[in-house]
Design an enzyme around this catalytic site. Structure first.
Site, PDB file in Angstrom:
ATOM      1  N   GLY A  47       0.795  -1.219   0.000  1.00  0.00           N
ATOM      2  CA  GLY A  47       0.000   0.000   0.000  1.00  0.00           C
ATOM      3  C   GLY A  47       0.827   1.268   0.000  1.00  0.00           C
ATOM      4  O   GLY A  47       0.287   2.362   0.090  1.00  0.00           O
ATOM      5  N   CYS A  48       2.144   1.133  -0.079  1.00  0.00           N
ATOM      6  CA  CYS A  48       3.031   2.292  -0.133  1.00  0.00           C
ATOM      7  C   CYS A  48       3.505   2.489  -1.566  1.00  0.00           C
ATOM      8  O   CYS A  48       3.871   1.524  -2.235  1.00  0.00           O
ATOM      9  CB  CYS A  48       4.246   2.087   0.775  1.00  0.00           C
ATOM     10  N   ALA A  49       3.504   3.740  -2.029  1.00  0.00           N
ATOM     11  CA  ALA A  49       3.999   4.033  -3.376  1.00  0.00           C
ATOM     12  C   ALA A  49       5.506   3.802  -3.438  1.00  0.00           C
ATOM     13  O   ALA A  49       6.022   3.285  -4.420  1.00  0.00           O
ATOM     14  CB  ALA A  49       3.658   5.465  -3.763  1.00  0.00           C
ATOM     15  N   SER A  50       6.204   4.182  -2.382  1.00  0.00           N
ATOM     16  CA  SER A  50       7.643   3.914  -2.274  1.00  0.00           C
ATOM     17  C   SER A  50       7.817   2.503  -1.740  1.00  0.00           C
ATOM     18  O   SER A  50       6.882   1.916  -1.210  1.00  0.00           O
ATOM     19  CB  SER A  50       8.296   4.894  -1.294  1.00  0.00           C
TER      20      SER A  50
END
Length: 143
Positions: A47-50
């Site tokens: 769920g993290c873009a990074s």
């Protein structure tokens, strides 16, 4: 690790958001390095873009319940700083205390909600959810 009260105080002294971002990045630089062996898919926060990796070590602590110790890393400087803020809230605390922390209220006090991109805000929520799940799992083993 910088205590959360000190982070809140420092934030209140910085009027400019560029200075606050620099401070967040500086907090991230203070994180101990995550061993390369822990940069694996099982430790990635979804769920993290990074890319974000989080490890949790649970230490039984008798009547007070299990204590959780975290390590983390990201490929983004700002996100490393956000991890440092999360660890100031959660690291080396017992699972019940972790579950009682209102991270959203702290992020609002810091003004992060309105100054992070939607992707970073979602990533932050995903990291908090992961830490809370780990605390719930640690409690489930002793109750």
């Amino acid at each position: 690790m910088t205590p959360i009260d000190e982070i809140l105080d420092n934030f209140s002294l910085l009027d400019d958001w560029d200075d606050r971002y620099r401070y967040i990045i500086e907090l991230g630089r203070g994180l101990p390095p995550l061993p390369e062996a822990d940069h694996v898919e099982a430790n990635k926060v979804q769920g993290c873009a990074s890319q974000v990796w989080l490890t949790t070590r649970v230490e039984p602590d008798g009547a007070a319940g299990p204590v959780l110790h975290f390590q983390g890393d990201s490929d983004a400087h700002i996100v490393r700083g956000l991890i440092a803020i999360l660890f100031a809230l959660y690291a080396d605390r017992n699972a019940r205390d972790i579950l009682s922390v209102d991270a959203t209220a702290v992020f609002e006090r810091l003004g992060l909600r309105e100054h992070l991109t939607p992707q970073r805000s979602n990533g932050l929520k995903s990291m908090v959810a992961r830490i809370r799940r780990d605390a719930e799992a640690a409690l489930a083993t002793v109750e």
